[in-house]
Design a protein around this motif. Structure first.
Motif, PDB file in Angstrom:
ATOM      1  N   ILE A   9       3.447  23.554  67.967  1.00 56.10           N
ATOM      2  CA  ILE A   9       3.043  22.224  67.517  1.00 56.10           C
ATOM      3  C   ILE A   9       3.626  22.004  66.136  1.00 56.10           C
ATOM      4  CG2 ILE A   9       1.116  20.706  66.945  1.00 56.10           C
ATOM      5  CD1 ILE A   9      -0.600  22.362  68.885  1.00 56.10           C
ATOM      6  N   VAL A  10       4.418  20.954  65.984  1.00 53.89           N
ATOM      7  CA  VAL A  10       5.019  20.618  64.699  1.00 53.89           C
ATOM      8  C   VAL A  10       4.197  19.491  64.088  1.00 53.89           C
ATOM      9  CG1 VAL A  10       7.115  19.911  63.501  1.00 53.89           C
ATOM     10  CG2 VAL A  10       7.282  21.245  65.626  1.00 53.89           C
ATOM     11  N   GLY A  11       3.443  19.807  63.042  1.00 49.02           N
ATOM     12  CA  GLY A  11       2.605  18.819  62.379  1.00 49.02           C
ATOM     13  C   GLY A  11       1.136  19.183  62.432  1.00 49.02           C
ATOM     14  N   GLY A  12       0.506  19.219  61.247  1.00 51.54           N
ATOM     15  CA  GLY A  12      -0.893  19.626  61.150  1.00 51.54           C
ATOM     16  C   GLY A  12      -1.821  18.482  60.820  1.00 51.54           C
ATOM     17  N   VAL A  30      -0.638  29.435  70.622  1.00 53.36           N
ATOM     18  CA  VAL A  30      -0.209  28.269  69.842  1.00 53.36           C
ATOM     19  C   VAL A  30       0.252  28.676  68.447  1.00 53.36           C
ATOM     20  CG1 VAL A  30      -0.878  26.046  68.847  1.00 53.36           C
ATOM     21  CG2 VAL A  30      -1.823  26.752  71.065  1.00 53.36           C
ATOM     22  N   ASP A  31       1.465  28.271  68.099  1.00 56.69           N
ATOM     23  CA  ASP A  31       1.934  28.297  66.717  1.00 56.69           C
ATOM     24  C   ASP A  31       1.931  26.854  66.214  1.00 56.69           C
ATOM     25  OD1 ASP A  31       2.376  30.993  66.983  1.00 56.69           O
ATOM     26  OD2 ASP A  31       4.573  30.867  66.934  1.00 56.69           O
ATOM     27  N   LEU A  32       1.462  26.662  64.993  1.00 55.70           N
ATOM     28  CA  LEU A  32       1.486  25.332  64.381  1.00 55.70           C
ATOM     29  C   LEU A  32       2.150  25.436  63.027  1.00 55.70           C
ATOM     30  CD1 LEU A  32      -1.268  22.627  64.325  1.00 55.70           C
ATOM     31  CD2 LEU A  32      -0.154  23.286  62.196  1.00 55.70           C
ATOM     32  N   VAL A  33       3.135  24.573  62.779  1.00 49.97           N
ATOM     33  CA  VAL A  33       3.801  24.537  61.476  1.00 49.97           C
ATOM     34  C   VAL A  33       3.572  23.177  60.844  1.00 49.97           C
ATOM     35  CG1 VAL A  33       5.537  26.264  62.057  1.00 49.97           C
ATOM     36  CG2 VAL A  33       6.025  23.858  62.502  1.00 49.97           C
ATOM     37  N   LEU A 128       6.663  24.790  56.069  1.00 58.11           N
ATOM     38  CA  LEU A 128       7.911  24.825  56.824  1.00 58.11           C
ATOM     39  C   LEU A 128       7.816  23.932  58.056  1.00 58.11           C
ATOM     40  CD1 LEU A 128       8.360  28.023  58.993  1.00 58.11           C
ATOM     41  CD2 LEU A 128       6.186  27.394  58.001  1.00 58.11           C
ATOM     42  N   THR A 129       8.981  23.630  58.592  1.00 61.62           N
ATOM     43  CA  THR A 129       9.053  22.826  59.811  1.00 61.62           C
ATOM     44  C   THR A 129      10.264  23.293  60.599  1.00 61.62           C
ATOM     45  OG1 THR A 129       9.022  20.567  60.683  1.00 61.62           O
ATOM     46  CG2 THR A 129      10.407  20.964  58.743  1.00 61.62           C
ATOM     47  N   VAL A 130      10.629  22.517  61.601  1.00 62.45           N
ATOM     48  CA  VAL A 130      11.745  22.887  62.465  1.00 62.45           C
ATOM     49  C   VAL A 130      13.068  22.502  61.802  1.00 62.45           C
ATOM     50  CG1 VAL A 130      12.862  22.410  64.673  1.00 62.45           C
ATOM     51  CG2 VAL A 130      10.379  22.673  64.565  1.00 62.45           C
ATOM     52  N   GLU A 131      13.989  23.428  61.777  1.00 66.81           N
ATOM     53  CA  GLU A 131      15.336  23.174  61.275  1.00 66.81           C
ATOM     54  C   GLU A 131      16.291  22.843  62.418  1.00 66.81           C
ATOM     55  OE1 GLU A 131      18.394  22.591  58.677  1.00 66.81           O
ATOM     56  OE2 GLU A 131      16.329  23.059  58.110  1.00 66.81           O
ATOM     57  N   HIS A 132      16.138  23.559  63.515  1.00 69.26           N
ATOM     58  CA  HIS A 132      17.028  23.372  64.663  1.00 69.26           C
ATOM     59  C   HIS A 132      16.313  23.851  65.907  1.00 69.26           C
ATOM     60  CE1 HIS A 132      20.772  23.192  66.960  1.00 69.26           C
ATOM     61  NE2 HIS A 132      20.505  24.404  67.413  1.00 69.26           N
ATOM     62  N   GLY A 157       6.009  17.482  69.208  1.00 67.91           N
ATOM     63  CA  GLY A 157       6.228  16.790  67.944  1.00 67.91           C
ATOM     64  C   GLY A 157       5.004  15.968  67.591  1.00 67.91           C
ATOM     65  N   ALA A 158       4.185  16.508  66.698  1.00 72.31           N
ATOM     66  CA  ALA A 158       2.981  15.824  66.222  1.00 72.31           C
ATOM     67  C   ALA A 158       3.120  15.560  64.733  1.00 72.31           C
ATOM     68  CB  ALA A 158       1.741  16.671  66.505  1.00 72.31           C
TER      69      ALA A 158
END
Length: 374
Positions: A9-12, A30-33, A128-132, A157-158
Motif C-alpha cells: 500500500i503506497v500512502g498512509g 501488508v507493507d505500507l510506505v 519513502l515511496t515507490v521509485e520504480h 496506490g492510496a
C-alpha cells in the motif's frame, strides 16, 4: 493465478491505513510506505456519516473510532441568520448499537487508524515511496526511493490527490483540477447545545459547525476563489472573518474570535475522477488517487474507507486477480462517480447562486444512495 498473499500500500492516509487493517485482519501480508518522514495530519476535523460508520464497523475499527470522536444523530439546515429551517434525522446504517453520524478530529482518527494497522501486523515504513515498479503475470517488482526492493502480488496506490502511483502507471496527463472554490476551517470549544451538524446556507458563502469531541468542534466556510489565488498565511484569519460576514447567530459570534492565522486551515477544492478501470495489471488505485471530490457531501474519506472494505473482502477470494479487480470496479465505480459529480454540482450551484431547493433535493438523493449496502 496465485491467491493474493502480499500487498504493498503506497500512502498512509485514511484509505491506506483502513485497507491495511482490513487486509491484515484477513491474513494478507501488508507493507505500507508513506512519503512523509513522520506522521503529520493536515486539517482539523472530519464528518463520518452513516455509510462510513458502517464501513468502519465492517473493518473492525468503529469501536475505537467511536471512543475518539463525538456521536450525533441529526443535521440541521439553517439560514445565514442562524434560524433553523429543517432538522434532518440520520440513519443508523451500521446497526442500532452505533450512531448515525460521528465527528472526529483528523489527528484522533489518524492515531486510531495508524495504531490499529501496526497492531494488526502491518509493516509500516515512513520517509519513502515507490521509485520504480515493473510488473509481470505473477507479481510486481518494486524499487523504493531508499534503494530497497520488494515483490508483491498487488500494489495499491492510496497516495492521494497528487498520486505518484497514478502518474507512473496511468499517465501524467491525469491531473487534478481546481473547481473555483476553497474552504476555510477553524477549531473552537464546543458548547453543549451544539450536538449536531449545523449547516448554514448564505447568499455568497456556506458555513457550518461540526462537533468533534466533548470539548471541541470546528467551523467551516466555503467560498469562491477565482483563479485559485495564493493566499498569504498571515491573512488567513482576516479572510475567514470576511467570508463569514453575512452570517449571524452562533457563527457571527464565533467569527470575531478568529484572530490567529495559524489556527486557520485553508484548502483549495481540487478534484479528479479517473476513468474506468482504476487498475492496470497488478496495480490499483483507491481513495483520492482515483476519485478525489469536494467536501460538500463530507464523503471524500468515506469513499476511501468503502474502497478499503470492498478490496479487503475481494482479495481473499479464490479467483484470478483480474476478476477480483473487475468486481471491485463493478461495486465502486458508479457509486463513486455519482457522489463525486453530486459534490461538484453543489459547489457549482453555490458559485452560481442557484436555489436552495436544488441543493437540498440532491443531498437527499445522496443520502439515499450512501445508505444502500456496498
Amino acid at each position: 493465478m496465485a491467491r493474493v498473499n502480499k500487498v504493498l500500500i503506497v500512502g498512509g492516509g485514511i484509505g491506506g491505513l483502513s485497507l491495511a487493517s482490513g487486509l491484515r485482519d484477513r491474513g494478507i501480508e501488508v507493507d505500507l510506505v508513506e512519503v512523509k518522514k513522520e506522521w503529520t495530519v493536515y486539517g482539523v476535523g472530519i464528518i463520518q456519516q452513516c455509510n462510513v460508520i458502517r464501513a468502519m464497523a465492517q473493518l473492525g475499527l468503529m469501536d475505537r473510532v467511536l471512543d475518539a470522536g463525538f456521536a450525533y444523530e441529526n443535521m440541521g439546515i439553517y439560514t445565514a441568520a442562524g434560524e433553523l429551517v429543517q432538522m434532518l434525522p440520520g440513519a443508523r446504517s451500521a446497526g442500532p448499537e452505533y450512531p448515525a453520524n460521528l465527528g472526529i478530529s483528523r489527528l484522533a482518527l489518524h492515531k486510531v487508524l495508524s495504531s490499529t494497522a501496526a497492531e494488526r501486523g502491518t509493516t509500516i515504513r515512513l520517509g519513502l515511496t515507490v521509485e520504480h515498479l515493473e510488473q509481470d503475470v505473477d507479481g510486481v517488482d518494486v524499487m523504493f526511493t531508499d534503494g530497497t526492493r520488494g515483490r508483491y502480488d498487488l500494489v495499491v496506490g492510496a497516495d492521494g490527490l497528487f498520486s505518484k502511483v497514478r502518474s507512473m502507471v496511468f499517465g501524467k496527463e491525469l491531473k487534478p483540477r481546481f473547481t473555483g472554490q476553497s474552504v476555510f476551517r477553524h477549531n473552537f470549544p464546543r458548547p453543549p447545545e451544539l450536538d449536531h451538524l449545523m449547516v448554514c446556507y448564505g447568499k455568497n458563502h456556506n458555513a457550518g459547525l461540526c462537533p468533534l469531541s466533548k470539548d471541541l468542534m470546528y467551523m467551516f466556510v466555503t467560498s469562491s476563489e477565482p483563479g485559485n489565488p495564493r493566499v498569504p498565511e498571515d491573512q488567513l484569519a482576516d479572510l475567514m472573518r470576511e467570508r463569514l460576514a453575512e452570517f449571524g447567530g452562533i457563527l457571527g459570534r464565533l467569527r470575531e474570535q478568529i484572530t490567529d492565522p495559524k489556527q486557520v486551515v485553508y484548502k483549495p477544492m481540487e478534484v479528479i475522477f479517473v476513468p474506468a478501470p482504476w487498475y492496470r495489471g497488478r496495480v490499483v488505485l483507491m481513495g483520492d488517487a482515483a476519485h478525489a471530490m469536494t467536501p460538500h457531501l463530507s464523503q471524500g474519506a468515506g469513499m476511501a474507507v468503502e474502497d478499503a472494505v470492498v478490496l479487503s473482502e475481494l482479495l481473499v477470494e479464490d479467483a484470478p486477480l483480474e476478476v477480483l479487480l473487475s468486481r471491485f470496479m463493478q461495486r465502486r465505480y458508479e457509486r463513486c462517480k455519482f457522489i463525486v459529480e453530486s459534490a461538484i454540482q453543489i459547489g457549482d450551484w453555490e458559485m452560481q447562486g442557484a436555489s436552495r431547493a436544488d441543493r437540498s433535493g440532491l443531498v437527499k438523493k445522496v443520502m439515499e444512495v450512501i445508505a444502500q449496502p456496498l
